[in-house]
Design an enzyme around this catalytic site. Structure first.
Site, mmCIF file in Angstrom:
data_model
loop_
_atom_site.group_PDB
_atom_site.id
_atom_site.type_symbol
_atom_site.label_atom_id
_atom_site.label_comp_id
_atom_site.label_asym_id
_atom_site.label_seq_id
_atom_site.Cartn_x
_atom_site.Cartn_y
_atom_site.Cartn_z
ATOM 1 N N ASP A 13 0.820 -1.214 0.000
ATOM 2 C CA ASP A 13 0.000 0.000 0.000
ATOM 3 C C ASP A 13 0.854 1.265 0.000
ATOM 4 O OD1 ASP A 13 -2.453 -1.306 -0.180
ATOM 5 O OD2 ASP A 13 -2.529 -1.639 1.983
ATOM 6 N N ASP A 62 -6.067 -5.969 -6.547
ATOM 7 C CA ASP A 62 -7.206 -5.664 -5.663
ATOM 8 C C ASP A 62 -7.855 -4.351 -6.097
ATOM 9 O OD1 ASP A 62 -8.896 -5.305 -3.445
ATOM 10 O OD2 ASP A 62 -7.269 -4.659 -2.129
ATOM 11 N N LEU A 65 -13.647 -4.304 -8.562
ATOM 12 C CA LEU A 65 -14.479 -3.775 -9.647
ATOM 13 C C LEU A 65 -15.974 -3.884 -9.316
ATOM 14 C CD1 LEU A 65 -12.650 -5.219 -12.811
ATOM 15 C CD2 LEU A 65 -12.233 -3.082 -11.597
ATOM 16 N N ASN A 70 -21.549 -5.449 -18.321
ATOM 17 C CA ASN A 70 -20.758 -5.307 -19.545
ATOM 18 C C ASN A 70 -19.443 -4.575 -19.271
ATOM 19 O OD1 ASN A 70 -20.460 -5.456 -22.508
ATOM 20 N ND2 ASN A 70 -20.544 -3.219 -22.332
ATOM 21 N N THR A 71 -19.506 -3.510 -18.468
ATOM 22 C CA THR A 71 -18.299 -2.718 -18.190
ATOM 23 C C THR A 71 -17.281 -3.528 -17.390
ATOM 24 O OG1 THR A 71 -19.616 -0.707 -18.234
ATOM 25 C CG2 THR A 71 -17.478 -0.564 -17.151
ATOM 26 N N THR A 121 -15.404 -4.271 5.581
ATOM 27 C CA THR A 121 -15.335 -4.224 7.053
ATOM 28 C C THR A 121 -15.499 -2.794 7.550
ATOM 29 O OG1 THR A 121 -12.975 -4.322 6.736
ATOM 30 C CG2 THR A 121 -14.043 -6.303 7.562
ATOM 31 N N GLN A 192 -7.583 -1.734 12.111
ATOM 32 C CA GLN A 192 -8.250 -3.034 11.991
ATOM 33 C C GLN A 192 -8.961 -3.351 13.302
ATOM 34 O OE1 GLN A 192 -8.679 -4.595 9.330
ATOM 35 N NE2 GLN A 192 -6.962 -4.261 7.938
ATOM 36 N N GLY A 212 -0.399 -6.132 5.593
ATOM 37 C CA GLY A 212 0.241 -4.928 5.057
ATOM 38 C C GLY A 212 1.215 -4.315 6.028
ATOM 39 N N ARG A 213 0.718 -3.324 6.794
ATOM 40 C CA ARG A 213 1.593 -2.497 7.620
ATOM 41 C C ARG A 213 2.513 -3.225 8.585
ATOM 42 N NH1 ARG A 213 -3.390 1.238 8.912
ATOM 43 N NH2 ARG A 213 -4.306 -0.820 8.552
HETATM 44 O O1 C5P Z 1 -1.954 -2.814 6.717
HETATM 45 P P1 C5P Z 1 -3.026 -3.854 6.849
HETATM 46 O O2 C5P Z 1 -2.489 -5.221 7.241
HETATM 47 O O3 C5P Z 1 -4.161 -3.420 7.732
HETATM 48 O O4 C5P Z 1 -3.570 -3.998 5.364
HETATM 49 C C1 C5P Z 1 -4.686 -4.769 5.032
HETATM 50 C C2 C5P Z 1 -4.962 -4.658 3.557
HETATM 51 O O5 C5P Z 1 -6.168 -5.366 3.270
HETATM 52 C C3 C5P Z 1 -5.165 -3.231 3.061
HETATM 53 O O6 C5P Z 1 -4.660 -3.174 1.733
HETATM 54 C C4 C5P Z 1 -6.670 -3.069 3.068
HETATM 55 O O7 C5P Z 1 -7.099 -2.158 2.100
HETATM 56 C C5 C5P Z 1 -7.132 -4.481 2.705
HETATM 57 N N1 C5P Z 1 -8.486 -4.811 3.171
HETATM 58 C C6 C5P Z 1 -8.868 -4.745 4.509
HETATM 59 N N2 C5P Z 1 -10.153 -5.068 4.871
HETATM 60 C C7 C5P Z 1 -11.051 -5.436 3.948
HETATM 61 C C8 C5P Z 1 -10.690 -5.491 2.606
HETATM 62 C C9 C5P Z 1 -9.387 -5.160 2.247
HETATM 63 O O8 C5P Z 1 -8.055 -4.436 5.363
HETATM 64 N N3 C5P Z 1 -12.257 -5.792 4.320
#
Ligand code: C5P
Length: 232
Positions: A13, A62, A65, A70-71, A121, A192, A212-213
């Site tokens: 990210d 990710d 969409l 159609n799009t 979420t 989260q 991610g982080r």
């Molecule tokens: O940094 P972190 O571990 O929180 O990143 C989680 C990744 O998962 C981010 O890219 C976030 O956009 C994605 N994501 C999420 N929850 C969702 C769908 C996608 O945290 N319900």
């Protein structure tokens, strides 16, 4: 217990092609997947997909969409010229949209896995003031979307690790679950809300965990990834 690297998807990210490519170089000794979301795809363009693929990573595109059938179908046909291995759409787009998406990717040279987003979420947290438990109406909404996604030809859904068991009990064990909301023990939860550790997610039966982080924000991302893979 160790975490299999092929179950880990590192969320890149950042909007910068350079910093995403630097991260790829740091992590390339491990057979993990990487996730290219809207921020990176809009910032860096298709080149980041090619970079990741050429460095040996499997790629989850990710872009979530959601448009008329159609799009979405035509967009996936265009996107499918790129070498990614997983892509997602919003289940809220409906059965016809998901079916068109499934048809569109079938004709690509290397069809990616097609994953549906059930309930974001972020919205459900605000709307339903959800903390640790899954309220009945949210669980129902996730399950309805998961069933619809399966019937429409999707390979799996994005969900919380806490929903994996119930999704698999309805849609079957081979219906994939891709789960964000993963934090190593003692790590900062940031925004989260309903988190599990990598080990808990594995035990709950998740197929792919998105992290991610805890990796990308660490001083030493490679070391952070290796600690996660060791099950710490
Ligand atoms: O940094 P972190 O571990 O929180 O990143 C989680 C990744 O998962 C981010 O890219 C976030 O956009 C994605 N994501 C999420 N929850 C969702 C769908 C996608 O945290 N319900």
């Amino acid at each position: 217990m160790k975490i299999p690297p092929e179950k880990v998807i590192v969320a890149l990210d950042t909007p910068s092609l350079q910093s995403a490519t630097d991260l790829l170089d740091e992590l390339k000794d491990h057979r993990v997947w990487v996730k290219v979301g809207m921020e990176l795809f809009y910032g860096a363009g298709p080149e980041i997909i090619l970079n990741a693929h050429n460095k040996g990573f499997k790629v989850f595109l990710d872009l979530k969409l959601h448009d008329i059938p159609n799009t979405v179908g035509q967009s996936l046909k265009t996107l499918s010229k790129l070498p990614f291995d997983m892509v997602n759409i919003h289940a809220a787009g409906g059965k016809e949209m998901m079916k068109r998406a499934a048809e569109a990717i079938k004709s690509s040279y290397h069809p990616p896995l097609l994953i549906a987003v059930t309930q974001l979420t972020s919205t459900s947290t605000e709307q339903m003031n959800l903390e640790q438990k899954i309220p009945g109406d949210l669980a129902l909404s996730v399950l309805n979307y998961a069933k619809l996604a399966k019937e429409s030809g999707c390979d799996g859904v994005v969900s919380s690790p806490l929903e994996v068991k119930i999704i698999k009990s309805i849609c079957g064990d081979d219906f994939l679950t891709v789960t964000p909301g993963i934090r190593p023990k003692d790590a900062n939860h940031q925004d989260q809300k309903r988190v599990t550790t990598p080990l808990e997610a594995l035990e709950l039966g998740t197929d792919f965990m998105v992290i991610g982080r805890p990796i990308t924000g660490a001083k030493d991302p490679k070391k952070a990834l290796e600690e996660i893979l060791r099950g710490q």
